[in-house]
Scaffold this motif. Structure first.
Motif, PDB file in Angstrom:
ATOM      1  N   ALA A  34      37.042  -2.526  24.622  1.00 56.14           N
ATOM      2  CA  ALA A  34      37.768  -1.795  25.663  1.00 56.14           C
ATOM      3  C   ALA A  34      38.902  -2.661  26.209  1.00 56.14           C
ATOM      4  O   ALA A  34      39.718  -3.160  25.448  1.00 56.14           O
ATOM      5  CB  ALA A  34      36.817  -1.320  26.744  1.00 56.14           C
ATOM      6  N   ASN A  35      38.944  -2.894  27.510  1.00 56.64           N
ATOM      7  CA  ASN A  35      40.021  -3.698  28.098  1.00 56.64           C
ATOM      8  C   ASN A  35      39.533  -5.083  28.522  1.00 56.64           C
ATOM      9  O   ASN A  35      40.098  -5.696  29.414  1.00 56.64           O
ATOM     10  CB  ASN A  35      40.646  -2.960  29.282  1.00 56.64           C
ATOM     11  N   GLN A  36      38.485  -5.572  27.885  1.00 54.71           N
ATOM     12  CA  GLN A  36      37.944  -6.887  28.237  1.00 54.71           C
ATOM     13  C   GLN A  36      38.773  -8.008  27.621  1.00 54.71           C
ATOM     14  O   GLN A  36      39.428  -7.828  26.607  1.00 54.71           O
ATOM     15  CB  GLN A  36      36.495  -6.997  27.751  1.00 54.71           C
ATOM     16  N   ASP A  37      38.705  -9.158  28.242  1.00 53.68           N
ATOM     17  CA  ASP A  37      39.369 -10.339  27.697  1.00 53.68           C
ATOM     18  C   ASP A  37      38.304 -11.296  27.153  1.00 53.68           C
ATOM     19  O   ASP A  37      37.121 -10.988  27.201  1.00 53.68           O
ATOM     20  CB  ASP A  37      40.270 -10.990  28.761  1.00 53.68           C
ATOM     21  N   PRO A  38      38.700 -12.455  26.630  1.00 54.83           N
ATOM     22  CA  PRO A  38      37.722 -13.378  26.042  1.00 54.83           C
ATOM     23  C   PRO A  38      36.653 -13.886  27.015  1.00 54.83           C
ATOM     24  O   PRO A  38      35.639 -14.416  26.585  1.00 54.83           O
ATOM     25  CB  PRO A  38      38.585 -14.539  25.535  1.00 54.83           C
ATOM     26  N   THR A  39      36.862 -13.706  28.292  1.00 55.76           N
ATOM     27  CA  THR A  39      35.857 -14.128  29.259  1.00 55.76           C
ATOM     28  C   THR A  39      34.588 -13.287  29.143  1.00 55.76           C
ATOM     29  O   THR A  39      33.485 -13.792  29.327  1.00 55.76           O
ATOM     30  CB  THR A  39      36.418 -14.015  30.695  1.00 55.76           C
ATOM     31  N   THR A  40      34.752 -12.010  28.811  1.00 51.06           N
ATOM     32  CA  THR A  40      33.609 -11.098  28.797  1.00 51.06           C
ATOM     33  C   THR A  40      33.326 -10.458  27.440  1.00 51.06           C
ATOM     34  O   THR A  40      32.356  -9.727  27.302  1.00 51.06           O
ATOM     35  CB  THR A  40      33.815  -9.967  29.825  1.00 51.06           C
ATOM     36  N   TRP A  41      34.171 -10.717  26.439  1.00 50.60           N
ATOM     37  CA  TRP A  41      33.952 -10.106  25.124  1.00 50.60           C
ATOM     38  C   TRP A  41      34.412 -11.049  24.018  1.00 50.60           C
ATOM     39  O   TRP A  41      35.457 -11.676  24.119  1.00 50.60           O
ATOM     40  CB  TRP A  41      34.721  -8.794  24.994  1.00 50.60           C
ATOM     41  N   MET A  42      33.604 -11.124  22.975  1.00 50.96           N
ATOM     42  CA  MET A  42      33.958 -11.853  21.753  1.00 50.96           C
ATOM     43  C   MET A  42      33.632 -10.958  20.570  1.00 50.96           C
ATOM     44  O   MET A  42      32.745 -10.105  20.650  1.00 50.96           O
ATOM     45  CB  MET A  42      33.169 -13.162  21.639  1.00 50.96           C
ATOM     46  N   PRO A  43      34.329 -11.149  19.458  1.00 48.90           N
ATOM     47  CA  PRO A  43      34.055 -10.333  18.279  1.00 48.90           C
ATOM     48  C   PRO A  43      32.583 -10.458  17.869  1.00 48.90           C
ATOM     49  O   PRO A  43      31.983 -11.529  18.012  1.00 48.90           O
ATOM     50  CB  PRO A  43      34.961 -10.927  17.201  1.00 48.90           C
ATOM     51  N   PRO A  44      32.015  -9.366  17.348  1.00 50.75           N
ATOM     52  CA  PRO A  44      30.615  -9.426  16.935  1.00 50.75           C
ATOM     53  C   PRO A  44      30.371 -10.374  15.764  1.00 50.75           C
ATOM     54  O   PRO A  44      29.276 -10.894  15.608  1.00 50.75           O
ATOM     55  CB  PRO A  44      30.274  -7.981  16.582  1.00 50.75           C
ATOM     56  N   ALA A  45      31.388 -10.604  14.961  1.00 52.76           N
ATOM     57  CA  ALA A  45      31.262 -11.536  13.833  1.00 52.76           C
ATOM     58  C   ALA A  45      31.723 -12.915  14.291  1.00 52.76           C
ATOM     59  O   ALA A  45      32.910 -13.108  14.578  1.00 52.76           O
ATOM     60  CB  ALA A  45      32.109 -11.070  12.654  1.00 52.76           C
ATOM     61  N   SER A  47      32.470 -15.457  12.784  1.00 52.05           N
ATOM     62  CA  SER A  47      33.546 -15.988  11.945  1.00 52.05           C
ATOM     63  C   SER A  47      34.931 -15.502  12.394  1.00 52.05           C
ATOM     64  O   SER A  47      35.948 -16.076  12.007  1.00 52.05           O
ATOM     65  CB  SER A  47      33.318 -15.605  10.484  1.00 52.05           C
ATOM     66  N   ALA A  48      34.982 -14.479  13.225  1.00 50.81           N
ATOM     67  CA  ALA A  48      36.257 -13.939  13.702  1.00 50.81           C
ATOM     68  C   ALA A  48      36.677 -14.500  15.057  1.00 50.81           C
ATOM     69  O   ALA A  48      37.784 -14.247  15.517  1.00 50.81           O
ATOM     70  CB  ALA A  48      36.170 -12.422  13.779  1.00 50.81           C
ATOM     71  N   THR A  49      35.808 -15.274  15.691  1.00 51.89           N
ATOM     72  CA  THR A  49      36.065 -15.737  17.055  1.00 51.89           C
ATOM     73  C   THR A  49      37.338 -16.565  17.179  1.00 51.89           C
ATOM     74  O   THR A  49      38.174 -16.299  18.039  1.00 51.89           O
ATOM     75  CB  THR A  49      34.859 -16.536  17.586  1.00 51.89           C
ATOM     76  N   CYS A  50      37.511 -17.557  16.340  1.00 53.94           N
ATOM     77  CA  CYS A  50      38.679 -18.439  16.469  1.00 53.94           C
ATOM     78  C   CYS A  50      39.974 -17.670  16.202  1.00 53.94           C
ATOM     79  O   CYS A  50      40.973 -17.864  16.898  1.00 53.94           O
ATOM     80  CB  CYS A  50      38.548 -19.638  15.541  1.00 53.94           C
ATOM     81  N   ARG A  51      39.948 -16.787  15.207  1.00 51.34           N
ATOM     82  CA  ARG A  51      41.139 -15.975  14.932  1.00 51.34           C
ATOM     83  C   ARG A  51      41.457 -15.105  16.141  1.00 51.34           C
ATOM     84  O   ARG A  51      42.618 -15.010  16.558  1.00 51.34           O
ATOM     85  CB  ARG A  51      40.917 -15.102  13.700  1.00 51.34           C
ATOM     86  N   TYR A  52      40.447 -14.458  16.700  1.00 57.90           N
ATOM     87  CA  TYR A  52      40.647 -13.604  17.872  1.00 57.90           C
ATOM     88  C   TYR A  52      41.265 -14.399  19.024  1.00 57.90           C
ATOM     89  O   TYR A  52      42.243 -13.962  19.645  1.00 57.90           O
ATOM     90  CB  TYR A  52      39.316 -12.983  18.287  1.00 57.90           C
ATOM     91  N   LEU A  53      40.721 -15.560  19.311  1.00 58.56           N
ATOM     92  CA  LEU A  53      41.225 -16.369  20.424  1.00 58.56           C
ATOM     93  C   LEU A  53      42.644 -16.863  20.166  1.00 58.56           C
ATOM     94  O   LEU A  53      43.468 -16.901  21.076  1.00 58.56           O
ATOM     95  CB  LEU A  53      40.286 -17.538  20.695  1.00 58.56           C
ATOM     96  N   THR A  54      42.928 -17.232  18.939  1.00 58.27           N
ATOM     97  CA  THR A  54      44.271 -17.695  18.589  1.00 58.27           C
ATOM     98  C   THR A  54      45.281 -16.562  18.743  1.00 58.27           C
ATOM     99  O   THR A  54      46.365 -16.742  19.306  1.00 58.27           O
ATOM    100  CB  THR A  54      44.289 -18.248  17.154  1.00 58.27           C
ATOM    101  N   GLU A  55      44.925 -15.379  18.259  1.00 60.23           N
ATOM    102  CA  GLU A  55      45.834 -14.243  18.356  1.00 60.23           C
ATOM    103  C   GLU A  55      45.980 -13.761  19.796  1.00 60.23           C
ATOM    104  O   GLU A  55      47.056 -13.336  20.214  1.00 60.23           O
ATOM    105  CB  GLU A  55      45.365 -13.126  17.429  1.00 60.23           C
ATOM    106  N   TRP A  56      44.900 -13.842  20.571  1.00 54.94           N
ATOM    107  CA  TRP A  56      44.963 -13.491  21.995  1.00 54.94           C
ATOM    108  C   TRP A  56      45.961 -14.415  22.701  1.00 54.94           C
ATOM    109  O   TRP A  56      46.831 -13.970  23.444  1.00 54.94           O
ATOM    110  CB  TRP A  56      43.573 -13.643  22.617  1.00 54.94           C
ATOM    111  N   THR A  57      45.835 -15.694  22.441  1.00 56.63           N
ATOM    112  CA  THR A  57      46.720 -16.684  23.053  1.00 56.63           C
ATOM    113  C   THR A  57      48.163 -16.477  22.610  1.00 56.63           C
ATOM    114  O   THR A  57      49.089 -16.536  23.430  1.00 56.63           O
ATOM    115  CB  THR A  57      46.245 -18.108  22.717  1.00 56.63           C
ATOM    116  N   ALA A  58      48.374 -16.226  21.332  1.00 57.14           N
ATOM    117  CA  ALA A  58      49.734 -16.003  20.819  1.00 57.14           C
ATOM    118  C   ALA A  58      50.378 -14.786  21.485  1.00 57.14           C
ATOM    119  O   ALA A  58      51.563 -14.814  21.837  1.00 57.14           O
ATOM    120  CB  ALA A  58      49.705 -15.831  19.304  1.00 57.14           C
ATOM    121  N   THR A  59      49.600 -13.733  21.686  1.00 57.26           N
ATOM    122  CA  THR A  59      50.136 -12.539  22.341  1.00 57.26           C
ATOM    123  C   THR A  59      50.506 -12.845  23.786  1.00 57.26           C
ATOM    124  O   THR A  59      51.575 -12.443  24.266  1.00 57.26           O
ATOM    125  CB  THR A  59      49.119 -11.378  22.276  1.00 57.26           C
ATOM    126  N   LYS A  60      49.662 -13.583  24.483  1.00 59.84           N
ATOM    127  CA  LYS A  60      49.971 -13.967  25.866  1.00 59.84           C
ATOM    128  C   LYS A  60      51.264 -14.777  25.930  1.00 59.84           C
ATOM    129  O   LYS A  60      52.126 -14.540  26.781  1.00 59.84           O
ATOM    130  CB  LYS A  60      48.822 -14.793  26.468  1.00 59.84           C
TER     131      LYS A  60
END
Length: 94
Positions: A34-45, A47-60
């Motif tokens: 939904a509209n959660q950020d990394p504080t309250t949601w991480m990918p279920p896999a 193996s996708a966590t670091c990619r998600y965090l990197t892309e989140w940071t890049a978008t910010k």
């Protein structure tokens, strides 16, 4: 973002030119995040966590968006733990 011009808001919502902007996920995962950020949601896999965090940071960074302190703390935990080699690459938005 509420102070942005209409053209910038439109560019943000459809910035498909950035390869990291759109990642195919299941409908279930999309609903869970939904509209959660990394504080309250991480990918279920895990193996996708670091990619998600990197892309989140890049978008910010790309769009000059702020991060609150809990979000920064979460990013720092992962940067100092399971994602120490992750680097966010981005070009500023037009």
């Amino acid at each position: 973002m509420s102070a942005w011009a209409a053209a910038r808001r439109e560019a943000y919502t459809s910035h498909q030119d950035a390869s990291t902007s759109l990642v195919a996920v299941t409908a279930r995962t999309n609903r869970q995040k939904a509209n959660q950020d990394p504080t309250t949601w991480m990918p279920p896999a895990p193996s996708a966590t670091c990619r998600y965090l990197t892309e989140w940071t890049a978008t910010k960074l790309r769009w000059g968006l702020n991060a609150d302190q809990p979000e920064i703390d979460t990013l720092n935990v992962y940067a100092g733990g399971p994602c120490p080699e992750s680097i966010a690459h981005c070009l500023p938005a037009a």
